[in-house]
Motif scaffolding. Structure first.
Motif, PDB file in Angstrom:
ATOM      1  N   UNK A 158       0.828  -1.209   0.000  1.00 17.35           N
ATOM      2  CA  UNK A 158       0.000   0.000   0.000  1.00 17.35           C
ATOM      3  C   UNK A 158       0.861   1.256   0.000  1.00 17.35           C
ATOM      4  N   UNK A 159       1.978   1.227   0.703  1.00 20.53           N
ATOM      5  CA  UNK A 159       2.850   2.392   0.825  1.00 20.53           C
ATOM      6  C   UNK A 159       3.876   2.502  -0.300  1.00 20.53           C
ATOM      7  N   UNK A 160       4.179   1.412  -0.973  1.00 17.03           N
ATOM      8  CA  UNK A 160       5.246   1.385  -1.978  1.00 17.03           C
ATOM      9  C   UNK A 160       5.127   2.461  -3.061  1.00 17.03           C
ATOM     10  N   UNK A 161       3.934   2.790  -3.544  1.00 22.07           N
ATOM     11  CA  UNK A 161       3.871   3.801  -4.604  1.00 22.07           C
ATOM     12  C   UNK A 161       4.303   5.211  -4.178  1.00 22.07           C
ATOM     13  N   UNK A 162       4.324   5.487  -2.876  1.00 23.93           N
ATOM     14  CA  UNK A 162       4.628   6.855  -2.453  1.00 23.93           C
ATOM     15  C   UNK A 162       5.997   7.016  -1.796  1.00 23.93           C
ATOM     16  N   UNK A 163       6.745   5.909  -1.685  1.00 25.55           N
ATOM     17  CA  UNK A 163       8.074   6.014  -1.069  1.00 25.55           C
ATOM     18  C   UNK A 163       9.046   5.052  -1.718  1.00 25.55           C
ATOM     19  N   UNK A 164      10.323   5.313  -1.524  1.00 24.47           N
ATOM     20  CA  UNK A 164      11.341   4.411  -2.065  1.00 24.47           C
ATOM     21  C   UNK A 164      11.178   3.055  -1.388  1.00 24.47           C
ATOM     22  N   UNK A 165      11.095   2.020  -2.216  1.00 27.40           N
ATOM     23  CA  UNK A 165      10.830   0.674  -1.705  1.00 27.40           C
ATOM     24  C   UNK A 165      11.753  -0.342  -2.344  1.00 27.40           C
ATOM     25  N   UNK A 166      11.959  -1.430  -1.629  1.00 23.65           N
ATOM     26  CA  UNK A 166      12.739  -2.569  -2.107  1.00 23.65           C
ATOM     27  C   UNK A 166      11.855  -3.450  -2.987  1.00 23.65           C
ATOM     28  N   UNK A 167      12.432  -4.429  -3.691  1.00 26.75           N
ATOM     29  CA  UNK A 167      11.634  -5.311  -4.545  1.00 26.75           C
ATOM     30  C   UNK A 167      10.497  -6.031  -3.804  1.00 26.75           C
ATOM     31  N   UNK A 168      10.651  -6.270  -2.492  1.00 24.10           N
ATOM     32  CA  UNK A 168       9.575  -6.924  -1.720  1.00 24.10           C
ATOM     33  C   UNK A 168       8.577  -5.909  -1.157  1.00 24.10           C
ATOM     34  N   UNK A 169       8.665  -4.661  -1.605  1.00 22.59           N
ATOM     35  CA  UNK A 169       7.828  -3.540  -1.178  1.00 22.59           C
ATOM     36  C   UNK A 169       8.186  -2.968   0.186  1.00 22.59           C
ATOM     37  N   UNK A 170       9.125  -3.570   0.907  1.00 19.90           N
ATOM     38  CA  UNK A 170       9.544  -2.981   2.176  1.00 19.90           C
ATOM     39  C   UNK A 170      10.178  -1.630   1.884  1.00 19.90           C
ATOM     40  N   UNK A 171      10.017  -0.674   2.794  1.00 19.78           N
ATOM     41  CA  UNK A 171      10.606   0.632   2.536  1.00 19.78           C
ATOM     42  C   UNK A 171      12.132   0.582   2.547  1.00 19.78           C
ATOM     43  N   UNK A 172      12.738   1.318   1.655  1.00 17.76           N
ATOM     44  CA  UNK A 172      14.184   1.492   1.712  1.00 17.76           C
ATOM     45  C   UNK A 172      14.453   2.251   3.005  1.00 17.76           C
ATOM     46  N   UNK A 173      15.272   1.668   3.864  1.00 25.99           N
ATOM     47  CA  UNK A 173      15.536   2.273   5.167  1.00 25.99           C
ATOM     48  C   UNK A 173      17.023   2.222   5.472  1.00 25.99           C
ATOM     49  N   UNK A 174      17.473   3.257   6.113  1.00 25.33           N
ATOM     50  CA  UNK A 174      18.869   3.342   6.547  1.00 25.33           C
ATOM     51  C   UNK A 174      18.849   3.325   8.077  1.00 25.33           C
ATOM     52  N   UNK A 175      19.363   2.242   8.649  1.00 22.95           N
ATOM     53  CA  UNK A 175      19.408   2.127  10.105  1.00 22.95           C
ATOM     54  C   UNK A 175      20.424   3.106  10.678  1.00 22.95           C
ATOM     55  N   UNK A 176      20.088   3.669  11.814  1.00 20.66           N
ATOM     56  CA  UNK A 176      20.965   4.624  12.477  1.00 20.66           C
ATOM     57  C   UNK A 176      21.543   4.007  13.747  1.00 20.66           C
ATOM     58  N   UNK A 177      22.789   4.327  14.026  1.00 23.14           N
ATOM     59  CA  UNK A 177      23.475   3.838  15.214  1.00 23.14           C
ATOM     60  C   UNK A 177      23.339   4.872  16.342  1.00 23.14           C
ATOM     61  N   UNK A 178      22.936   4.401  17.492  1.00 20.20           N
ATOM     62  CA  UNK A 178      22.822   5.298  18.638  1.00 20.20           C
ATOM     63  C   UNK A 178      24.214   5.693  19.105  1.00 20.20           C
ATOM     64  N   UNK A 179      24.411   6.989  19.300  1.00 20.70           N
ATOM     65  CA  UNK A 179      25.707   7.476  19.793  1.00 20.70           C
ATOM     66  C   UNK A 179      25.581   8.230  21.117  1.00 20.70           C
ATOM     67  N   UNK A 180      24.336   8.508  21.531  1.00 17.32           N
ATOM     68  CA  UNK A 180      24.130   9.184  22.813  1.00 17.32           C
ATOM     69  C   UNK A 180      22.737   8.860  23.318  1.00 17.32           C
ATOM     70  N   UNK A 181      22.607   8.746  24.633  1.00 15.19           N
ATOM     71  CA  UNK A 181      21.314   8.500  25.260  1.00 15.19           C
ATOM     72  C   UNK A 181      21.307   9.145  26.638  1.00 15.19           C
ATOM     73  N   UNK A 182      20.298   9.919  26.924  1.00 21.67           N
ATOM     74  CA  UNK A 182      20.109  10.541  28.221  1.00 21.67           C
ATOM     75  C   UNK A 182      18.808  10.005  28.801  1.00 21.67           C
ATOM     76  N   UNK A 183      18.884   9.079  29.730  1.00 16.86           N
ATOM     77  CA  UNK A 183      17.650   8.511  30.301  1.00 16.86           C
ATOM     78  C   UNK A 183      16.909   9.516  31.178  1.00 16.86           C
TER      79      UNK A 183
END
Length: 104
Positions: free
Chosen positions: A79-104
């Protein structure tokens, strides 16, 4: 609790549609997210770059990742693939981010 952050990408001109579809998130999709341990899920939009920043917390990342195997998630991706960059399986193209700081 594990914190996850990633970036996704809209096709230009689809900001309103993306927002609209998430305001009308299917109950079955919402339930699947909860069942797979998602909480505090937020998505932010960089309006100038058509870039989405997503943040969520999960009980266990391996358990959460299993959502990709569900029919409802696959249906949502299609359903979302037509409006966003998607992989061949329709999953969104995503770039994972690494946590570098956390303040609880």
């Amino acid at each position: 609790m594990e914190r996850i952050a990633f970036i996704m990408y809209l096709h230009p001109g689809n900001q309103f549609e993306y927002h609209k579809r998430h305001n009308q998130l299917w109950p079955d999709m919402k339930q699947a997210l909860k069942e797979h341990g998602a909480s505090n899920y937020s998505i932010f939009l960089d309006q100038e770059a058509d870039t989405l920043f997503a943040y969520l917390e999960v009980e266990n990342k391996a358990d959460f990742d299993k959502i990709a195997e569900t029919d409802i998630c696959k249906k949502w991706w299609a359903y979302m693939a037509p409006i966003m960059k998607s992989n061949p399986d329709n999953s969104p193209v995503a770039k994972n981010l690494k946590q570098v700081f956390y303040l609880p």
